[in-house]
Design a protein around this motif. Structure first.
Motif, PDB file in Angstrom:
ATOM      1  N   SER A  85       0.850  -1.194   0.000  1.00  0.00           N
ATOM      2  CA  SER A  85       0.000   0.000   0.000  1.00  0.00           C
ATOM      3  C   SER A  85       0.886   1.245   0.000  1.00  0.00           C
ATOM      4  N   THR A  86       0.668   2.132  -0.950  1.00  0.00           N
ATOM      5  CA  THR A  86       1.447   3.384  -0.966  1.00  0.00           C
ATOM      6  C   THR A  86       1.121   4.198   0.291  1.00  0.00           C
ATOM      7  N   GLN A 109      -1.315  -2.599  -6.059  1.00  0.00           N
ATOM      8  CA  GLN A 109      -1.138  -2.750  -4.612  1.00  0.00           C
ATOM      9  C   GLN A 109      -1.714  -4.100  -4.210  1.00  0.00           C
ATOM     10  N   GLY A 112      -4.206  -2.807  -0.581  1.00  0.00           N
ATOM     11  CA  GLY A 112      -4.697  -1.429  -0.654  1.00  0.00           C
ATOM     12  C   GLY A 112      -5.665  -1.140   0.483  1.00  0.00           C
TER      13      GLY A 112
END
Ligand code: BTN
Length: 318
Positions: A85-86, A109, A112
């Motif tokens: 996940s960014t 992702q 996410g």
């Protein structure tokens, strides 16, 4: 180099080398390196170089070269082929103040995250982006960042003819379905939020049927346009729009952003059922988002101003 190269006109090797202050041999090596990265750069003897297409795959260098400025977002751009996940990654990175302005993008992702602890399906082809900001705003003003990010996403989508709208607090709707959402998490003192992760997810270049089991109300740009859009271009438009809107907020011009938000309010004219955090349900006529970011519900008896909660049902007025 990418800022100088143009799709319409050739630029001579001599001029490129001069402007970049590098030798012709170095220039040739740099051009080769960009071609290997997937940039379609044409070189013609006697004419020079031109770039033919936007790179198909997310390119941090290309995105950085096309930003109008990097004052708030884009001082550093990192693209991951795959990440959990960014948002989670950005939360870890925000502890270091030098990371303010960093944008993390992922092609896909595996874990996410959505609002309220939900899962966010993130297959290849979406805009999965998190940015680290240091807004220096009081905690009560942080809603402005989330709403302006939703507005910026709507602006970026409008460049493809898609008329999206914001559903309070931070959902991005297209044709009564959800095309994207905004998630933000802040840290700092109440009067000075100096660390904030602003994340945006947009279903772009995949069919929503791919995620319909987990996200039955999802729609994607691809569903509507029937063809993919360039992911670099979409990210450039989005980051440029956020930089502009955040600039307004930092300069004390919230009204400029707010007045645009009221024009793309998805719930206007609708009856809503709202679940408040303590599970209390409130029903009434939607009265818009006020300039404090609160949802206004007219129950018939009183006007309620809600700052936390979620719309669970929208009843249409037709
Ligand atoms: C929502 O629930 O509507 C917010 C969705 C936010 C999704 C984005 S995709 C990039 C970033 N990384 C995550 O894990 N979530 C956000």
């Amino acid at each position: 180099m990418l800022t100088l190269l143009n799709p319409d006109t050739f630029i001579s090797g001599e001029r490129l080398a001069r402007e970049l202050n590098i030798s012709r041999t170095m220039l040739w090596k740099e051009i080769k390196a960009l071609q290997i990265q997937g940039f379609d750069i044409q070189g013609i003897t006697g004419k020079g170089y031109k770039i033919s297409n936007l790179p198909e795959s997310l390119s941090p260098d290309f995105i950085a070269s096309k930003l109008l400025h990097q004052k708030h977002l884009g001082r550093q751009i990192i693209v991951f082929d795959q990440i959990e996940s960014t948002h989670s990654k950005a939360k870890k990175m925000m502890a270091d103040k030098y990371n303010a302005g960093t944008v993390l993008l992922a092609k896909r992702q595996t874990l996410g995250r959505g609002r309220l602890g939900r899962h966010w399906s993130s297959p290849e082809g979406g805009v999965w982006m998190s940015a680290i900001l240091s807004p220096g705003l009081p905690v009560g003003d942080i809603y402005k960042i989330g709403l302006s990010a939703a507005l910026s996403t709507i602006t970026a989508l409008s460049q493809y003819g898609l008329e999206a709208a914001v559903k309070w607090p931070n959902d991005i709707m297209l044709n009564n379905k959800k095309i994207g959402g905004v998630l933000q998490e802040a840290a700092g003192e109440a009067d000075n939020i100096d660390k904030l992760v602003l994340s945006i997810g947009v279903n772009l270049n995949f069919r929503s049927s791919l995620i319909s089991e987990v996200a039955p109300n999802a729609i994607s740009a691809m569903d509507s346009l029937d063809s993919p859009v360039n992911p670099n271009e979409a990210c450039i438009n989005l980051i440029n729009a956020i930089n502009e809107n955040i600039g307004f907020i930092y300069e004390g011009n919230w009204d400029t952003v707010y007045s645009q938000i009221t024009k793309v309010d998805y719930l206007i004219g609708k009856e809503v059922n709202l679940v408040l955090p303590e599970k209390k349900v409130l029903s009434g006529k939607y009265g818009g988002i006020d300039s404090f970011g609160r949802l206004v519900v007219d129950t018939g008896e009183i006007k309620e101003y809600i700052s936390m909660g979620e719309i669970v049902k929208v009843l249409y007025e037709d």
